[in-house]
Write a protein that holds these residues in place. Structure first.
Motif, PDB file in Angstrom:
ATOM      1  N   ASP A   1       0.886  -1.461   0.114  1.00 28.67           N
ATOM      2  CA  ASP A   1      -0.243   0.094   0.185  1.00 28.67           C
ATOM      3  C   ASP A   1       0.706   1.205  -0.238  1.00 28.67           C
ATOM      4  N   SER A   2       0.353   2.196  -0.414  1.00 32.00           N
ATOM      5  CA  SER A   2       0.865   3.464  -0.284  1.00 32.00           C
ATOM      6  C   SER A   2       0.037   5.214  -0.102  1.00 32.00           C
ATOM      7  N   LEU A   3       0.953   5.263   0.814  1.00 34.65           N
ATOM      8  CA  LEU A   3       0.282   6.569   0.963  1.00 34.65           C
ATOM      9  C   LEU A   3      -0.551   7.863  -0.206  1.00 34.65           C
ATOM     10  N   LEU A   4       0.638   8.187  -0.852  1.00 36.95           N
ATOM     11  CA  LEU A   4       0.808   8.867  -2.092  1.00 36.95           C
ATOM     12  C   LEU A   4      -0.768   7.454  -3.324  1.00 36.95           C
ATOM     13  N   THR A   5      -1.537   8.803  -2.954  1.00 35.16           N
ATOM     14  CA  THR A   5      -2.907   7.490  -4.127  1.00 35.16           C
ATOM     15  C   THR A   5      -3.893   9.162  -4.820  1.00 35.16           C
TER      16      THR A   5
ATOM     17  N   SER B   1       2.270  19.268 -14.410  1.00 34.39           N
ATOM     18  CA  SER B   1       2.202  17.561 -13.387  1.00 34.39           C
ATOM     19  C   SER B   1       1.853  17.738 -12.087  1.00 34.39           C
ATOM     20  N   PHE B   2       2.973  19.262 -12.135  1.00 32.07           N
ATOM     21  CA  PHE B   2       4.219  19.471 -10.824  1.00 32.07           C
ATOM     22  C   PHE B   2       2.694  20.368 -10.382  1.00 32.07           C
ATOM     23  N   ASN B   3       2.575  21.525 -10.790  1.00 32.97           N
ATOM     24  CA  ASN B   3       0.986  22.034 -10.870  1.00 32.97           C
ATOM     25  C   ASN B   3      -0.095  21.937 -10.176  1.00 32.97           C
ATOM     26  N   LEU B   4      -0.148  20.986 -11.651  1.00 35.26           N
ATOM     27  CA  LEU B   4      -1.756  20.106 -10.594  1.00 35.26           C
ATOM     28  C   LEU B   4      -1.557  19.943  -9.332  1.00 35.26           C
ATOM     29  N   PHE B   5      -0.551  18.852  -9.136  1.00 34.80           N
ATOM     30  CA  PHE B   5       0.075  18.280  -7.701  1.00 34.80           C
ATOM     31  C   PHE B   5      -0.368  19.307  -6.421  1.00 34.80           C
ATOM     32  N   TYR B   6       0.424  20.553  -6.610  1.00 35.25           N
ATOM     33  CA  TYR B   6       0.219  21.585  -5.941  1.00 35.25           C
ATOM     34  C   TYR B   6      -0.884  22.713  -5.729  1.00 35.25           C
ATOM     35  N   LYS B   7      -1.956  22.624  -6.701  1.00 34.20           N
ATOM     36  CA  LYS B   7      -2.878  22.985  -6.585  1.00 34.20           C
ATOM     37  C   LYS B   7      -3.794  21.670  -5.158  1.00 34.20           C
ATOM     38  N   ASP B   8      -3.828  20.974  -6.115  1.00 38.37           N
ATOM     39  CA  ASP B   8      -4.343  19.190  -5.456  1.00 38.37           C
ATOM     40  C   ASP B   8      -4.163  19.224  -3.624  1.00 38.37           C
ATOM     41  N   CYS B   9      -2.483  18.892  -4.145  1.00 42.49           N
ATOM     42  CA  CYS B   9      -2.301  18.150  -2.417  1.00 42.49           C
ATOM     43  C   CYS B   9      -2.084  19.430  -1.578  1.00 42.49           C
ATOM     44  N   PRO B  10      -2.507  19.964  -0.162  1.00 40.55           N
ATOM     45  CA  PRO B  10      -1.881  20.612   0.534  1.00 40.55           C
ATOM     46  C   PRO B  10      -0.543  19.507   0.945  1.00 40.55           C
ATOM     47  N   VAL B  11       0.525  20.656   1.348  1.00 36.23           N
ATOM     48  CA  VAL B  11       1.435  19.438   1.491  1.00 36.23           C
ATOM     49  C   VAL B  11       1.386  19.719   3.236  1.00 36.23           C
ATOM     50  N   LEU B  12       2.019  21.436   3.393  1.00 39.89           N
ATOM     51  CA  LEU B  12       2.180  21.092   4.922  1.00 39.89           C
ATOM     52  C   LEU B  12       1.140  21.657   6.032  1.00 39.89           C
TER      53      LEU B  12
ATOM     54  N   ALA C   1      -1.357  19.238   6.039  1.00 36.32           N
ATOM     55  CA  ALA C   1      -1.413  17.630   5.385  1.00 36.32           C
ATOM     56  C   ALA C   1      -1.198  17.371   6.969  1.00 36.32           C
ATOM     57  N   GLU C   2      -2.495  16.182   6.962  1.00 37.38           N
ATOM     58  CA  GLU C   2      -1.482  14.917   8.050  1.00 37.38           C
ATOM     59  C   GLU C   2      -0.330  14.515   8.703  1.00 37.38           C
ATOM     60  N   ALA C   3       0.210  14.379   9.945  1.00 41.65           N
ATOM     61  CA  ALA C   3       1.156  14.107   9.537  1.00 41.65           C
ATOM     62  C   ALA C   3       1.880  13.476   9.022  1.00 41.65           C
ATOM     63  N   ASP C   4       1.702  12.088   9.002  1.00 36.20           N
ATOM     64  CA  ASP C   4       1.888  10.822   7.819  1.00 36.20           C
ATOM     65  C   ASP C   4       1.803  11.319   6.014  1.00 36.20           C
TER      66      ASP C   4
ATOM     67  N   VAL D   1       5.786  12.201   3.427  1.00 30.80           N
ATOM     68  CA  VAL D   1       5.799  11.676   2.191  1.00 30.80           C
ATOM     69  C   VAL D   1       5.498  12.311   1.428  1.00 30.80           C
ATOM     70  N   ARG D   2       4.335  13.818   1.132  1.00 33.52           N
ATOM     71  CA  ARG D   2       4.211  14.579   0.654  1.00 33.52           C
ATOM     72  C   ARG D   2       5.623  15.430   0.464  1.00 33.52           C
ATOM     73  N   ILE D   3       6.320  15.956   1.652  1.00 29.85           N
ATOM     74  CA  ILE D   3       7.725  16.308   1.418  1.00 29.85           C
ATOM     75  C   ILE D   3       8.500  16.201   0.917  1.00 29.85           C
ATOM     76  N   ALA D   4       8.571  14.054   0.574  1.00 29.06           N
ATOM     77  CA  ALA D   4       9.493  13.811  -0.051  1.00 29.06           C
ATOM     78  C   ALA D   4       9.632  13.490  -1.195  1.00 29.06           C
ATOM     79  N   LEU D   5       8.288  13.956  -1.921  1.00 22.73           N
ATOM     80  CA  LEU D   5       7.532  13.867  -2.810  1.00 22.73           C
ATOM     81  C   LEU D   5       8.000  15.034  -3.582  1.00 22.73           C
ATOM     82  N   VAL D   6       7.793  16.176  -2.688  1.00 21.48           N
ATOM     83  CA  VAL D   6       8.191  18.379  -3.146  1.00 21.48           C
ATOM     84  C   VAL D   6       9.723  17.551  -3.930  1.00 21.48           C
ATOM     85  N   ASP D   7      10.259  17.094  -2.907  1.00 18.08           N
ATOM     86  CA  ASP D   7      11.979  17.408  -2.926  1.00 18.08           C
ATOM     87  C   ASP D   7      12.079  16.418  -4.384  1.00 18.08           C
ATOM     88  N   CYS D   8      11.505  15.244  -4.707  1.00 19.97           N
ATOM     89  CA  CYS D   8      12.260  14.558  -5.658  1.00 19.97           C
ATOM     90  C   CYS D   8      11.573  15.523  -6.970  1.00 19.97           C
TER      91      CYS D   8
END
Length: 578
Positions: free
Chosen positions: A487-491, A531-542, A544-547, A551-558
């Motif tokens: 399973d992944s938290l990035l869904t 793709s990044f801009n769409l993610f940026y709009k859809d997914c709050p990073v900071l 978001a709930e801790a877990d 992982v979203r911070i890690a994704l942003v870094d990638c």
RNA sequence: GGACUCGUGGCUUAGCUAGGAUAAAGCACCGGCCUUCUAAGCCGGGAAUCGCGGGUUCGAAUCCCGCCGGGUCCGCCA
């Protein structure tokens, strides 16, 4: 990572074909392509349908039933599913693939090549090679940018690349400059290459129609070819002066480490004479007076390899240069204007006669102005320097408009990165075989979805990471993947799409390193930013709930790494804020 | 004249090498979104007989032939 997925899909498909005994006799052209309908798709059923006279849908169905992927451990495969959709066989990636992609990015995105032993092969890539009689103009710019992007891509793909600039120091143009420099003073207040152009243009006017001066110029050329020390010295002064200016322009354009190879070396070393002698023996030779002509296979136009007076020609000197290049590397690549196409063909054929592997050519169509074609001799051109200056000024206005809060030097720095980026992107994104009518206003219009759009996405990623730090949220390498449950938290859709786009990086780089079509890189860079801009709009990073936040911070870094790297391949700097 | 090349919404382009699932984007235009990580952003809308005509094919923007239009080349220049 997409390459690995593709490779696995190929293997799975091959195995299935073997098992479906009806089709085991064919040499499998798997016809695997990226598709809108799947992560990768095979159209092999169509070609089998022809051969076996069965409906393609039935064949696709049959093949899919033979596909077996061992999923005892989720980490044994990158494939989640294979289905027949009508005649198409669609492959889908799994969660593990997404996880591996992020790990791979963080580890540096090594490009695994499909053909072994390619790594560290040596490439000599020649680009620009403008005559040293003045500054680079926008036509040369196209050559330089295509060449430089290729150098960056090939280097990233694992080649050891040397960039060469072939210096035509034996041409008439340079003789005119040398002749002019004895009579007209360089304007020392000007950039060196511009001062040389002034002398060149003025000297041309003096010489035009004056046979005495014409003789002077020819005398210069003869003495230079003969190696007359006094003349050689004069030439060196003029050529190096011009080169100094051209190199300054290269630095502005982020074009590093160019090796200048002087044409005259090949004459003085005797290499040109050797080439001529060898061609006389191996080639189909005709004589026209005392001039020597070479008839080449499939080319109507005969190549003159020696003039009546016994002196050498540009093409023969170029042959010697190419033979030398070929001896010193595994791949020779030339970026040339369309006007050199016939010459390139003749060169290739003549090299074959000499048992030298011909170079790979990247030929680009002309850049013209709305008012007509470019010409250094008549002074009808827009120089690269002028364009760079104007576009940086325009970029500065844009930065100033949005970021009045920044310091002057910061704004200048961003303007420089944005301006050069916009310029390079504009040229790199277009297929080389399209003719460009250069419109200055259009080029300066940096509102468009070009380099600044991609740079902006990068700046946004940096901005999130910057904001994360003081809140104590470190960048981890935890991508929220559970090896036990697969399973992944990035869904979120936009998260998955972004990761898939990231995974294509190596596929694109690998592809371009073989087909040399750099405009594909521009397209990929834009899609990645989208793709990044769409993610940026859809997914709050900071927020978001801790877990999930971790992982979203890690994704942003990638995403940050990939955006930075794809811009680097385009020779565009990635500002951390803008 | 011959050779090569390009011709895709109003404009700029991707897709064409190896023909296949509704022709994909940007600019411009019209409408919407800033108390949440940068609005150089996001969402929606209109807009294309893929230069024209034929051919091959179950299927053509993609391959073949012809024509039209733009570009480049056809120097004992470089």
């Amino acid at each position: 990572m997409f390459l690995e997925f593709k490779k696995e899909a190929e293997q799975v498909l091959k195995d299935a074909l073997k098992k479906a005994s009806n089709y085991d006799d064919i040499d499998p052209i798997l016809d695997l392509e990226v598709s809108n309908h799947a992560d990768i798709t095979s159209r092999i059923a169509f070609s089998l349908a022809n051969r076996y006279k069965k409906p393609p849908t039935a064949i696709a169905e049959e093949i899919v039933t033979q596909i077996a992927i061992d999923m005892t451990h989720p980490t044994d495969t990158l494939i989640a599913d294979v289905v027949a959709a009508g005649p198409y066989i669609n492959f889908y990636t799994n969660e593990f693939f997404l996880h591996k992609t992020l790990q791979w990015i963080k580890a540096g995105m090594e490009i695994t090549t499909t053909t072994p032993n390619k790594n560290r092969e040596k490439v000599i890539l020649e680009h620009t090679s403008a005559n040293p009689d003045g500054p680079l103009h926008i036509g040369h710019l196209r050559n330089a940018i295509i060449g430089d992007v290729l150098v960056r891509v090939l280097t990233r793909a694992g080649y050891d690349v040397e960039t060469q600039y072939y210096l035509n120091d034996m041409g008439r143009q340079i003789a005119v400059v040398v002749w002019g420099a004895d009579r007209i003073a360089y304007d020392e207040a000007k950039k060196a290459d511009h001062a040389v152009a002034d002398v060149y243009i003025a000297a041309n006017k003096l010489i035009e129609g004056n046979s005495e001066f014409l003789n002077d110029v020819e005398e210069l050329m003869r003495r230079y070819e003969a190696g007359d020390a006094e003349i050689v010295q004069k030439y060196e002064v003029a050529v190096k002066k011009c080169l100094e200016g051209i190199q300054a322009t290269f630095r502005l354009l982020n074009i590093p480490r160019v090796v200048f190879v002087w044409e005259s070396e090949f004459v003085r070393s005797g290499a040109v004479r050797e080439v001529i002698e060898e061609l006389k023996q191996k080639g189909q030779i005709e004589l026209d007076g005392s001039a020597v002509l070479l008839q080449l296979d499939g080319i109507e136009k005969r190549l003159v390899i020696q003039r009546s007076d016994g002196t050498s020609l540009y093409t023969t000197r170029d042959l010697a240069y190419h033979r030398w290049k070929s001896k010193n590397c595994n791949r020779v690549i030339d970026v040339l204007g369309k006007d050199h196409e016939l010459v390139a063909q003749q060169l290739a054929k003549a090299l074959e006669l000499l048992d030298v592997k011909p170079p790979e050519f990247v030929i680009f169509a002309f850049v013209s102005l709305p008012s007509g074609s470019l010409s250094t001799r008549t002074g009808r051109y827009i120089t690269a320097d002028e364009l760079i200056e104007k576009i940086e000024e325009r970029a500065y206005n844009e930065v100033d408009k949005r970021r009045g809060d920044l310091t002057e030097s910061k704004k200048r720095e961003i303007a420089r990165k944005v301006g050069i980026g916009a310029l390079r992107y504009d040229i790199a994104k277009v297929s080389p075989d399209k003719h460009i009518v250069f419109d200055l206003d259009d080029a300066l219009d940096i509102e468009k979805k070009g380099a600044p759009f991609i740079q902006y996405s990068h700046a946004r990623a940096c901005s999130i990471l910057r904001a994360a730090e003081p809140q104590g949220y470190a960048v981890s390498t935890d991508y929220g993947y559970d090896y036990e449950s697969d399973d992944s938290l990035l869904t979120e859709r936009s998260e998955i799409e972004l990761i898939k786009k990231l995974s294509m990086f190596s596929y694109i780089v690998e592809g371009i390193s073989s087909d040399l079509k750099i405009h594909r890189l521009g397209k990929y860079a834009r899609e990645l930013a989208e793709s990044f801009n769409l993610f940026y709009k859809d997914c709050p990073v900071l927020n978001a709930e801790a877990d999930l936040r971790r992982v979203r911070i890690a994704l942003v870094d990638c995403a940050r790494i990939a955006l930075r790297d794809v811009l680097a391949l385009l020779g565009i700097e990635a500002p951390e804020e803008m």
